[in-house]
Structures are given as structure tokens and as C-alpha cells.
Design a protein around this motif. Structure first.
Motif, mmCIF file in Angstrom:
data_model
loop_
_atom_site.group_PDB
_atom_site.id
_atom_site.type_symbol
_atom_site.label_atom_id
_atom_site.label_comp_id
_atom_site.label_asym_id
_atom_site.label_seq_id
_atom_site.Cartn_x
_atom_site.Cartn_y
_atom_site.Cartn_z
ATOM 1 N N ASP A 49 78.382 65.786 37.964
ATOM 2 C CA ASP A 49 77.446 66.672 37.278
ATOM 3 C C ASP A 49 78.102 67.131 35.975
ATOM 4 O O ASP A 49 78.566 68.261 35.844
ATOM 5 N N THR A 50 78.125 66.228 35.020
ATOM 6 C CA THR A 50 78.811 66.459 33.753
ATOM 7 C C THR A 50 77.796 66.472 32.614
ATOM 8 O O THR A 50 76.589 66.307 32.819
ATOM 9 N N ASP A 51 78.305 66.615 31.399
ATOM 10 C CA ASP A 51 77.439 66.577 30.216
ATOM 11 C C ASP A 51 76.794 65.206 30.020
ATOM 12 O O ASP A 51 75.835 65.075 29.251
ATOM 13 N N ASP A 52 77.335 64.180 30.689
ATOM 14 C CA ASP A 52 76.746 62.847 30.568
ATOM 15 C C ASP A 52 75.518 62.668 31.447
ATOM 16 O O ASP A 52 74.745 61.730 31.252
ATOM 17 N N ALA A 53 75.340 63.534 32.434
ATOM 18 C CA ALA A 53 74.228 63.388 33.376
ATOM 19 C C ALA A 53 72.900 63.733 32.715
ATOM 20 O O ALA A 53 72.815 64.593 31.837
ATOM 21 N N VAL A 54 71.868 63.052 33.160
ATOM 22 C CA VAL A 54 70.489 63.342 32.774
ATOM 23 C C VAL A 54 69.735 63.614 34.066
ATOM 24 O O VAL A 54 69.778 62.816 35.002
ATOM 25 N N TYR A 55 69.049 64.752 34.122
ATOM 26 C CA TYR A 55 68.327 65.139 35.331
ATOM 27 C C TYR A 55 66.829 64.990 35.110
ATOM 28 O O TYR A 55 66.306 65.424 34.084
ATOM 29 N N LEU A 56 66.159 64.376 36.064
ATOM 30 C CA LEU A 56 64.702 64.351 36.085
ATOM 31 C C LEU A 56 64.288 65.367 37.132
ATOM 32 O O LEU A 56 64.614 65.226 38.316
ATOM 33 N N VAL A 57 63.578 66.391 36.693
ATOM 34 C CA VAL A 57 63.269 67.518 37.569
ATOM 35 C C VAL A 57 61.772 67.785 37.579
ATOM 36 O O VAL A 57 61.158 68.015 36.533
ATOM 37 N N ALA A 58 61.206 67.751 38.778
ATOM 38 C CA ALA A 58 59.812 68.148 38.953
ATOM 39 C C ALA A 58 59.778 69.636 39.230
ATOM 40 O O ALA A 58 60.469 70.125 40.128
ATOM 41 N N GLY A 59 58.985 70.380 38.445
ATOM 42 C CA GLY A 59 58.933 71.817 38.660
ATOM 43 C C GLY A 59 57.941 72.485 37.737
ATOM 44 O O GLY A 59 57.579 71.936 36.692
ATOM 45 N N TYR A 60 57.505 73.660 38.153
ATOM 46 C CA TYR A 60 56.581 74.470 37.364
ATOM 47 C C TYR A 60 57.095 75.905 37.311
ATOM 48 O O TYR A 60 57.635 76.411 38.307
ATOM 49 N N ASP A 61 56.942 76.526 36.161
ATOM 50 C CA ASP A 61 57.312 77.939 35.995
ATOM 51 C C ASP A 61 58.751 78.210 36.437
ATOM 52 O O ASP A 61 59.059 79.231 37.045
ATOM 53 N N GLY A 62 59.642 77.265 36.138
ATOM 54 C CA GLY A 62 61.056 77.451 36.457
ATOM 55 C C GLY A 62 61.415 77.245 37.903
ATOM 56 O O GLY A 62 62.570 77.477 38.299
ATOM 57 N N GLU A 63 60.460 76.816 38.748
ATOM 58 C CA GLU A 63 60.729 76.603 40.167
ATOM 59 C C GLU A 63 60.978 75.120 40.428
ATOM 60 O O GLU A 63 60.144 74.273 40.084
ATOM 61 N N HIS A 64 62.109 74.812 41.052
ATOM 62 C CA HIS A 64 62.463 73.430 41.349
ATOM 63 C C HIS A 64 61.651 72.904 42.519
ATOM 64 O O HIS A 64 61.578 73.525 43.576
ATOM 65 N N ASP A 65 61.023 71.735 42.337
ATOM 66 C CA ASP A 65 60.306 71.062 43.420
ATOM 67 C C ASP A 65 61.066 69.851 43.949
ATOM 68 O O ASP A 65 61.121 69.620 45.149
ATOM 69 N N ALA A 66 61.618 69.059 43.037
ATOM 70 C CA ALA A 66 62.346 67.848 43.418
ATOM 71 C C ALA A 66 63.090 67.343 42.191
ATOM 72 O O ALA A 66 62.758 67.722 41.057
ATOM 73 N N SER A 67 64.070 66.477 42.404
ATOM 74 C CA SER A 67 64.873 66.036 41.266
ATOM 75 C C SER A 67 65.692 64.809 41.626
ATOM 76 O O SER A 67 65.851 64.455 42.804
ATOM 77 N N LEU A 68 66.227 64.181 40.598
ATOM 78 C CA LEU A 68 67.254 63.160 40.765
ATOM 79 C C LEU A 68 68.147 63.175 39.534
ATOM 80 O O LEU A 68 67.795 63.752 38.501
ATOM 81 N N ARG A 69 69.306 62.537 39.668
ATOM 82 C CA ARG A 69 70.300 62.518 38.592
ATOM 83 C C ARG A 69 70.499 61.084 38.109
ATOM 84 O O ARG A 69 70.619 60.159 38.909
ATOM 85 N N LEU A 70 70.555 60.924 36.808
ATOM 86 C CA LEU A 70 70.886 59.646 36.186
ATOM 87 C C LEU A 70 72.205 59.806 35.439
ATOM 88 O O LEU A 70 72.460 60.852 34.838
ATOM 89 N N ALA A 71 73.020 58.781 35.469
ATOM 90 C CA ALA A 71 74.320 58.851 34.788
ATOM 91 C C ALA A 71 74.696 57.482 34.253
ATOM 92 O O ALA A 71 74.461 56.459 34.921
ATOM 93 N N PRO A 72 75.273 57.430 33.073
ATOM 94 C CA PRO A 72 75.718 56.140 32.543
ATOM 95 C C PRO A 72 76.884 55.596 33.362
ATOM 96 O O PRO A 72 77.694 56.358 33.899
ATOM 97 N N THR A 73 76.960 54.278 33.444
ATOM 98 C CA THR A 73 78.074 53.663 34.178
ATOM 99 C C THR A 73 79.260 53.364 33.275
ATOM 100 O O THR A 73 80.251 52.787 33.729
ATOM 101 N N THR A 74 79.167 53.772 32.016
ATOM 102 C CA THR A 74 80.300 53.599 31.101
ATOM 103 C C THR A 74 81.306 54.737 31.245
ATOM 104 O O THR A 74 82.353 54.726 30.588
ATOM 105 N N VAL A 75 80.977 55.717 32.083
ATOM 106 C CA VAL A 75 81.886 56.824 32.404
ATOM 107 C C VAL A 75 82.034 56.843 33.922
ATOM 108 O O VAL A 75 81.312 56.154 34.642
ATOM 109 N N PRO A 76 83.008 57.618 34.460
ATOM 110 C CA PRO A 76 83.135 57.678 35.918
ATOM 111 C C PRO A 76 81.808 58.050 36.587
ATOM 112 O O PRO A 76 81.127 58.985 36.171
ATOM 113 N N HIS A 77 81.456 57.283 37.599
ATOM 114 C CA HIS A 77 80.216 57.508 38.335
ATOM 115 C C HIS A 77 80.459 57.218 39.812
ATOM 116 O O HIS A 77 81.495 56.676 40.193
ATOM 117 N N MET A 78 79.513 57.595 40.650
ATOM 118 C CA MET A 78 79.746 57.611 42.084
ATOM 119 C C MET A 78 80.086 56.234 42.660
ATOM 120 O O MET A 78 81.064 56.069 43.385
#
Length: 200
Positions: A49-78
């Protein structure tokens, strides 16, 4: 609404991100029993969970419903850093290959709602790839869910056999994103037309 959150706009979405990390803790740690870092006793955040991560977040009015994380593979990744043995012929990486991880679908929504949210996130993930020149996504999933992902209609393949781990077998996969991927995913009802990514 699907929000695309990265280092450029994260400051605008702090309540939504806190809700995401809190839901990740409730799902992955409290329910699934994963041995992963927890911050301040309430937020599941790991070393990716670094500055390289991009989050796709489903939500309304600041409330989290669901999400996933995207990260480049040119940096350390899982997959490359923690689970390379799940891809015995080598871990795919490069500027057009990104990793998808931490799909969070909170139990409070119920099965039908979780599937709707999952499909919206996958649709947004494909849209982001087509907009940003991402040609492949890799990831790690429990073996039963990996079978579902591989059968969604897009070009996808396992990167190795499922491997037993505490909590069940997991396996790595790669999906190839092509111009016709949205149409392929529509065949199975996965891609939904109202899942266009939204930049707030």
C-alpha cells in the motif's frame, strides 16, 4: 460510483480510504484470519500500500462499499516479492503488466450485492487498463475463485498449480486485456456498461 484513487488525489479521499482499510481488516483479518499487518488495531495495510498503488473504490458520500488495489509490477509487488513460487515459470512483469489484489467485498452486503460490486470493479479495472495502456493483470486468488476468474470470458490462464496454504489452496493467474475484452466479459454478464470509472 467507482473512484480511481492514486497519489495525485488521495488527499481528497481520506475518509473513503480509511473505510476501505477498515473493511479490509474486518474481512481479511477478522473473518478470514490472515496473518497480515494491522495499523492502529483497525486498518489492514501491507507493504504494497504505497504511493505506487491505484485503488478502485466503490462508494457514495465517503462510505466504502467495495474496492481493489492495482499496482505496477516494475516495483515490489505481492506475486513477485512474496509468492513467486506460485508462478514457477517466472513472474510476469513490465510496464504494461500490473497486479490486481485485495479485492474487498464486505460481508454486510450479502451475496447478490457482492457480485454486483465485484462486476463493477472488474469492469472498471478493464476500463482503466484500456485507458492507461495496461495489457496484462496478474494476481493471486483462492483456488475456487481463481477458477471463476479464469472462466469469465477474457483471455486468462493460470501461472502455476494451486498450492495448499493455511486457510486453503491459492494460485496465481494472468489476464490479458485486449480491445475486445469488455465484449468478452459481457458474454458472461461480468462487464457492466454502467461501471465507467469516475474521477472525482
Amino acid at each position: 460510483m467507482i473512484h480511481i484513487i492514486d497519489r495525485q488525489n488521495a488527499a481528497q479521499f481520506q475518509p473513503l480510504l480509511r473505510g476501505m482499510f477498515a473493511d479490509r481488516k474486518r474481512l481479511f483479518v477478522d473473518l478470514f484470519g490472515w496473518d497480515v499487518p494491522v495499523v492502529d488495531g483497525q486498518y489492514e495495510m501491507d507493504q504494497f500500500d504505497t504511493d505506487d498503488a491505484v485503488y478502485l473504490v466503490a462508494g457514495y458520500d465517503g462510505e466504502h462499499d467495495a474496492s481493489l488495489r492495482l499496482a505496477p509490477t516494475t516495483v515490489p509487488h505481492m506475486l513477485g516479492s512474496v509468492f513467486p513460487h506460485l508462478s514457477p515459470h517466472g513472474v510476469p512483469s513490465g510496464p504494461t503488466t500490473w497486479e490486481s489484489s485485495r479485492l474487498c467485498l464486505p460481508q454486510r452486503h450479502g451475496a447478490e450485492r457482492r457480485q454486483v460490486l465485484r462486476n463493477r470493479l472488474i469492469s472498471a479495472m478493464v476500463d482503466v487498463a484500456l485507458a492507461r495502456g495496461i495489457e496484462h493483470y496478474t494476481g493471486i486468488l483462492p483456488a475456487p475463485f481463481r477458477k471463476e476468474v479464469l472462466a469469465m470470458g477474457w483471455r486468462a490462464e493460470p501461472l502455476g498449480p494451486a498450492v495448499p496454504m493455511p486457510g486453503g489452496s491459492v494460485g496465481a493467474f494472468i489476464v490479458h486485456i485486449d480491445p475486445d475484452t469488455p465484449h468478452r466479459l459481457r458474454w458472461t454478464g461480468t462487464y457492466v456498461g454502467d461501471a465507467e470509472p469516475v474521477l472525482a
